[in-house]
Design a protein around this motif. Structure first.
Motif, PDB file in Angstrom:
ATOM      1  N   GLU A 104      15.149  -7.358  34.829  1.00 44.16           N
ATOM      2  CA  GLU A 104      16.480  -7.378  34.213  1.00 44.16           C
ATOM      3  C   GLU A 104      16.658  -8.622  33.339  1.00 44.16           C
ATOM      4  OE1 GLU A 104      21.179  -7.033  35.621  1.00 44.16           O
ATOM      5  OE2 GLU A 104      19.596  -7.519  37.077  1.00 44.16           O
ATOM      6  N   GLU A 105      16.145  -9.754  33.802  1.00 46.20           N
ATOM      7  CA  GLU A 105      16.234 -10.995  33.035  1.00 46.20           C
ATOM      8  C   GLU A 105      15.413 -10.905  31.739  1.00 46.20           C
ATOM      9  OE1 GLU A 105      14.697 -15.602  33.652  1.00 46.20           O
ATOM     10  OE2 GLU A 105      15.519 -14.515  35.383  1.00 46.20           O
ATOM     11  N   LEU A 106      14.197 -10.407  31.858  1.00 44.03           N
ATOM     12  CA  LEU A 106      13.351 -10.256  30.681  1.00 44.03           C
ATOM     13  C   LEU A 106      13.932  -9.225  29.721  1.00 44.03           C
ATOM     14  CD1 LEU A 106       9.879 -10.337  32.460  1.00 44.03           C
ATOM     15  CD2 LEU A 106      10.910 -12.146  31.089  1.00 44.03           C
ATOM     16  N   ALA A 107      14.538  -8.178  30.252  1.00 42.14           N
ATOM     17  CA  ALA A 107      15.142  -7.159  29.396  1.00 42.14           C
ATOM     18  C   ALA A 107      16.324  -7.728  28.618  1.00 42.14           C
ATOM     19  CB  ALA A 107      15.584  -5.968  30.241  1.00 42.14           C
ATOM     20  N   LEU A 130       4.024  -7.277  21.290  1.00 40.44           N
ATOM     21  CA  LEU A 130       3.727  -8.072  22.488  1.00 40.44           C
ATOM     22  C   LEU A 130       2.214  -8.243  22.594  1.00 40.44           C
ATOM     23  CD1 LEU A 130       5.227  -7.676  26.034  1.00 40.44           C
ATOM     24  CD2 LEU A 130       2.740  -7.581  25.741  1.00 40.44           C
ATOM     25  N   SER A 131       1.797  -9.429  23.032  1.00 39.89           N
ATOM     26  CA  SER A 131       0.392  -9.654  23.358  1.00 39.89           C
ATOM     27  C   SER A 131       0.308 -10.374  24.694  1.00 39.89           C
ATOM     28  CB  SER A 131      -0.322 -10.450  22.260  1.00 39.89           C
ATOM     29  OG  SER A 131       0.188 -11.764  22.153  1.00 39.89           O
ATOM     30  N   PHE A 132      -0.804 -10.157  25.380  1.00 40.66           N
ATOM     31  CA  PHE A 132      -0.975 -10.760  26.701  1.00 40.66           C
ATOM     32  C   PHE A 132      -2.434 -11.167  26.874  1.00 40.66           C
ATOM     33  CE2 PHE A 132      -2.109  -6.363  27.213  1.00 40.66           C
ATOM     34  CZ  PHE A 132      -3.141  -6.362  28.136  1.00 40.66           C
ATOM     35  N   THR A 133      -2.675 -12.082  27.803  1.00 38.61           N
ATOM     36  CA  THR A 133      -4.024 -12.552  28.084  1.00 38.61           C
ATOM     37  C   THR A 133      -4.814 -11.456  28.795  1.00 38.61           C
ATOM     38  OG1 THR A 133      -3.299 -14.843  28.226  1.00 38.61           O
ATOM     39  CG2 THR A 133      -5.377 -14.287  29.308  1.00 38.61           C
ATOM     40  N   MET A 149       6.262  -2.154  32.823  1.00 37.35           N
ATOM     41  CA  MET A 149       7.383  -3.012  32.470  1.00 37.35           C
ATOM     42  C   MET A 149       7.199  -3.604  31.072  1.00 37.35           C
ATOM     43  SD  MET A 149       8.744  -6.569  34.173  1.00 37.35           S
ATOM     44  CE  MET A 149       7.390  -7.464  33.414  1.00 37.35           C
ATOM     45  N   LEU A 150       5.961  -3.993  30.733  1.00 34.46           N
ATOM     46  CA  LEU A 150       5.710  -4.524  29.394  1.00 34.46           C
ATOM     47  C   LEU A 150       6.051  -3.482  28.328  1.00 34.46           C
ATOM     48  CD1 LEU A 150       2.353  -6.504  29.759  1.00 34.46           C
ATOM     49  CD2 LEU A 150       4.659  -7.101  30.495  1.00 34.46           C
ATOM     50  N   ARG A 151       5.700  -2.247  28.594  1.00 35.82           N
ATOM     51  CA  ARG A 151       6.060  -1.170  27.657  1.00 35.82           C
ATOM     52  C   ARG A 151       7.568  -1.123  27.455  1.00 35.82           C
ATOM     53  NH1 ARG A 151       2.401   3.587  27.031  1.00 35.82           N
ATOM     54  NH2 ARG A 151       4.380   4.636  26.580  1.00 35.82           N
ATOM     55  N   ARG A 152       8.304  -1.223  28.554  1.00 38.91           N
ATOM     56  CA  ARG A 152       9.765  -1.150  28.443  1.00 38.91           C
ATOM     57  C   ARG A 152      10.313  -2.337  27.649  1.00 38.91           C
ATOM     58  NH1 ARG A 152       8.915   0.924  33.709  1.00 38.91           N
ATOM     59  NH2 ARG A 152       9.277  -1.082  34.741  1.00 38.91           N
ATOM     60  N   LEU A 153       9.727  -3.517  27.815  1.00 33.89           N
ATOM     61  CA  LEU A 153      10.194  -4.682  27.054  1.00 33.89           C
ATOM     62  C   LEU A 153       9.966  -4.487  25.560  1.00 33.89           C
ATOM     63  CD1 LEU A 153       8.965  -7.648  29.300  1.00 33.89           C
ATOM     64  CD2 LEU A 153      11.276  -6.692  29.134  1.00 33.89           C
ATOM     65  N   VAL A 197       7.789 -12.344  18.247  1.00 39.35           N
ATOM     66  CA  VAL A 197       6.804 -11.649  19.063  1.00 39.35           C
ATOM     67  C   VAL A 197       7.001 -12.071  20.520  1.00 39.35           C
ATOM     68  CG1 VAL A 197       5.134 -11.503  17.176  1.00 39.35           C
ATOM     69  CG2 VAL A 197       5.067 -13.473  18.736  1.00 39.35           C
ATOM     70  N   ILE A 198       6.424 -11.316  21.432  1.00 40.92           N
ATOM     71  CA  ILE A 198       6.453 -11.642  22.860  1.00 40.92           C
ATOM     72  C   ILE A 198       5.019 -11.930  23.296  1.00 40.92           C
ATOM     73  CG2 ILE A 198       7.024 -10.836  25.187  1.00 40.92           C
ATOM     74  CD1 ILE A 198       8.997  -8.862  23.875  1.00 40.92           C
ATOM     75  N   GLN A 199       4.838 -13.002  24.046  1.00 38.51           N
ATOM     76  CA  GLN A 199       3.514 -13.342  24.597  1.00 38.51           C
ATOM     77  C   GLN A 199       3.682 -13.649  26.069  1.00 38.51           C
ATOM     78  OE1 GLN A 199       2.516 -16.631  25.781  1.00 38.51           O
ATOM     79  NE2 GLN A 199       0.525 -15.821  26.397  1.00 38.51           N
ATOM     80  N   LEU A 200       2.724 -13.204  26.899  1.00 32.46           N
ATOM     81  CA  LEU A 200       2.818 -13.531  28.314  1.00 32.46           C
ATOM     82  C   LEU A 200       1.452 -13.546  28.972  1.00 32.46           C
ATOM     83  CD1 LEU A 200       4.005 -10.659  30.649  1.00 32.46           C
ATOM     84  CD2 LEU A 200       3.042 -10.246  28.379  1.00 32.46           C
ATOM     85  N   LEU A 201       1.436 -14.221  30.121  1.00 32.45           N
ATOM     86  CA  LEU A 201       0.290 -14.229  31.018  1.00 32.45           C
ATOM     87  C   LEU A 201       0.722 -13.547  32.307  1.00 32.45           C
ATOM     88  CD1 LEU A 201      -2.573 -15.221  31.825  1.00 32.45           C
ATOM     89  CD2 LEU A 201      -1.487 -17.324  32.627  1.00 32.45           C
ATOM     90  N   ASP A 202      -0.098 -12.615  32.785  1.00 30.16           N
ATOM     91  CA  ASP A 202       0.247 -11.838  33.980  1.00 30.16           C
ATOM     92  C   ASP A 202      -1.038 -11.567  34.752  1.00 30.16           C
ATOM     93  OD1 ASP A 202       1.121  -9.737  35.806  1.00 30.16           O
ATOM     94  OD2 ASP A 202       2.839  -9.446  34.468  1.00 30.16           O
ATOM     95  N   ASP A 203      -0.976 -11.666  36.069  1.00 26.09           N
ATOM     96  CA  ASP A 203      -2.152 -11.366  36.894  1.00 26.09           C
ATOM     97  C   ASP A 203      -2.388  -9.865  37.056  1.00 26.09           C
ATOM     98  OD1 ASP A 203      -2.512 -14.093  37.313  1.00 26.09           O
ATOM     99  OD2 ASP A 203      -1.348 -14.087  39.177  1.00 26.09           O
ATOM    100  N   PHE A 204      -1.356  -9.058  36.829  1.00 23.97           N
ATOM    101  CA  PHE A 204      -1.448  -7.603  37.006  1.00 23.97           C
ATOM    102  C   PHE A 204      -2.055  -7.268  38.373  1.00 23.97           C
ATOM    103  CE2 PHE A 204      -1.544  -8.186  32.372  1.00 23.97           C
ATOM    104  CZ  PHE A 204      -0.471  -7.384  32.008  1.00 23.97           C
TER     105      PHE A 204
END
Length: 573
Positions: free
Chosen positions: A220-223, A268-271, A256-260, A236-243
């Motif tokens: 909700e916060e990220l949204a 969006l890009s991620f590591t 969730m990334l898709r929804r953002l 752009v959006i960038q993030l690091l996530d352990d998945f």
């Protein structure tokens, strides 16, 4: 010939950054922009003969952490020594703005734990002549540097700025908190930030082991922040996530990334890494990326161009015994004093038996995983054969890997560096890394310059990409034009910098002249030239005959010319 241009590079082999084949051409520069590419009849006030040299656009590294260094240093070392002419910082949700005076200690602790920047360096170096994010950009705009630089709004400082101690303690954001964060991101984007970044990785902890403020932030916060980006219509959006939830069937975290992306309307890009502890996860995520792009959602994986090199040594931040109590008692000694104590058989026996004590369990597991380490030589080999791994060498010698690691660290002058491929070298193979790098929905990145000062020195990856993947690799090698495209045009467009990354009229005159036959990277070594005498790893290259930023030569044959044309880049262009 009449003088028509500020600079003409003649007789070079031009790789223009688009992926087109190399061609013989001149490049003319006027007022910091490319004026012509081809046969140039007019003379330049300065001319450079590039016969026998590759002429490329300057490289663009979109994943760095120079947020602090940009405020105290005029040079983006080590990146600028490897042909990089634009860096993007503020990644992984960490940085120094926005920040109220009472929160400075908190941000310092976060950067110390997450990015291995010594506390003393930040206290001595960061001027803190800002509070809001636009203030920070204004402070950066006064800087004159060897490389252009851009930044993004990081989530951790944002959360602390809005929520104070509640943000540090990772309490849920209220509706008012979320609205305030969204507004501040909009303001940051309007002032010139390239995007918004966050981290959801359990590896990101403060020195006392606490998770950083963003790790458990609710969707909700990220949204709410994503809706602010939609209102701004930029970034752009960038993030690091352990998945951690990824399975061969998919990942709810990726959903969730898709929804953002759907909410924000922004790329969006991620590591994206191949980590041996999580076999196959990279493939699951890449399949998710493919599906997202088929569905019209612009998501890319940021991929390192070589194994992520975690470095350990007696002069570096960590080594396999650095968190043992007996070593802690001597770690403040000069190297010679430490060696004398460590070479005592009684000390050796004690450290080999002692249990380490450290607040970050993930990092501790890495530094004690000596079986998978190698010795990093000079020149460094980042893809060594399995026979050189410490477990194989120890077995041949009839000792344990930990015993061998100890003896290597205290051998010679005590400056041996152990190299742990933290990612992208599963089973001593580069095959998975190659698959990620060659994918149409990834971008070459993750130099991490400006961080991990005593642990990682991957900012030299452009040189590695050009030497290893196009020249030295055993087996399939990649076309030089394609590799240059991945170092220039692709990363520039990933973050919305459409004015650079190509050698074409109207583009920024950021240029490299490279002797590809001589191109090589040296081994990293520690130097003490940070504020307060702090240590960092430096890694130099040979073969860059000239690097040019905005039409001015900043480096000749690896030597800094004193030119400082680099400026803050505000916003997409």
């Amino acid at each position: 010939m009449a003088v028509q241009f500020d600079l003409v590079v003649r007789n070079g082999t031009v790789l223009d950054g688009t992926g087109a084949p190399a061609r013989a051409a001149d490049v003319a520069v006027q007022d910091g922009r490319i004026a012509a590419v081809g046969r140039v009849d007019g003379a330049g006030r300065e001319e450079i003969d590039a016969k026998g040299l590759a002429v490329t656009p300057g490289f663009v590294d979109i994943h760095t952490h120079y947020d602090g260094q940009a405020t105290w240093d005029q040079r983006f070392v080590p990146s600028s020594g490897h042909g990089v002419t634009t860096v993007v910082m503020g990644n992984c949700g960490v940085g120094f703005a926005p920040c109220r005076p009472q929160d400075r200690d908190t941000l310092i602790k976060v950067m110390e734990g997450v990015e291995d920047i010594p506390e003393l360096v930040m206290r001595e170096g960061v001027p803190w002549n800002w509070q809001s994010f636009p203030d920070y950009l204004d402070a950066l705009s006064q800087r004159r540097c060897d490389t252009d630089f851009a930044t993004q709004v990081p989530h951790a400082p944002l959360r602390v700025f809005v929520m104070g101690r509640r943000g540090v303690d990772r309490e849920p954001a209220t509706t008012a908190d979320m609205a305030a964060m969204a507004t501040l991101v909009e303001e940051g984007l309007s002032a010139g930030a390239l995007g918004f970044t966050t981290s959801r990785s359990l590896f990101h902890r403060t020195p006392d082991g606490a998770l950083t403020p963003t790790i458990t932030a609710a969707e909700e916060e990220l949204a709410a922040i994503a809706r602010g980006m939609r209102r701004a219509g930029k970034g752009v959006i960038q993030l690091l996530d352990d998945f951690q939830d990824a399975t061969p069937e998919g990942s709810t975290e990726f959903a969730m990334l898709r929804r953002l992306v759907e909410i924000s309307g922004r790329p969006l890009s991620f590591t994206l890494l191949d980590i041996s502890l999580y076999p196959g996860r990279w493939k699951t995520l890449l399949e998710e990326v493919e599906r997202a792009n088929r569905d019209g959602l612009p998501i890319r994986g940021q991929v390192a161009a070589r194994p992520v090199a975690i470095l350990y040594g007696l002069e570096l931040s960590f080594h396999p015994f650095s968190t043992c109590p007996s070593y802690r008692a001597i770690e403040g000694l000069p190297l010679e004093g430490k060696l004398a104590r460590l070479r005592d058989p009684a000390m050796r026996a004690r450290l080999l038996k002692e249990e380490p004590v450290y607040s970050n369990p993930n990092m501790l597991a890495f530094m004690r995983n000596v079986a998978n380490m190698f010795v990093l030589g000079d020149p460094p080999n980042y893809t060594p054969p399995a026979a050189e791994r410490l477990d194989a060498r120890a077995a041949a010698l009839g000792v344990t890997p930990m015993e061998l690691a100890y003896d290597l660290l205290v051998s010679g002058d005590g400056r041996a560096i152990l190299f742990h491929p933290g990612a992208n070298y599963t089973d001593c193979s580069d095959a998975n890394m190659a698959s990620m790098l060659r994918h149409e929905n990834t971008v070459m990145a993750l130099g991490d310059g400006g961080a991990h000062y005593g642990l990682i020195c991957d900012a030299s990856y452009p040189t590695h990409a050009l030497t290893y993947w196009t020249r030295d690799r055993k087996g399939e090698r990649w076309p030089l034009a394609w590799t240059v495209h991945q170092l220039t045009d692709v990363p520039a467009r990933t973050v919305g910098l459409g004015d650079r990354g190509r050698l074409a009229p109207g583009y920024k005159a950021d240029i490299n002249l490279i002797d590809l036959d001589r191109l090589r990277v040296a081994a990293p070594h520690p130097v003490h030239n940070l504020p307060g005498g702090g240590r960092r790893l430096e890694q130099k290259a040979e073969g860059y005959r000239a690097t040019i930023v905005s039409g001015e030569v900043t480096y000749r044959d690896g030597a800094f010319t004193g030119a400082l044309p680099g400026r803050l880049v505000r916003g997409a262009r």
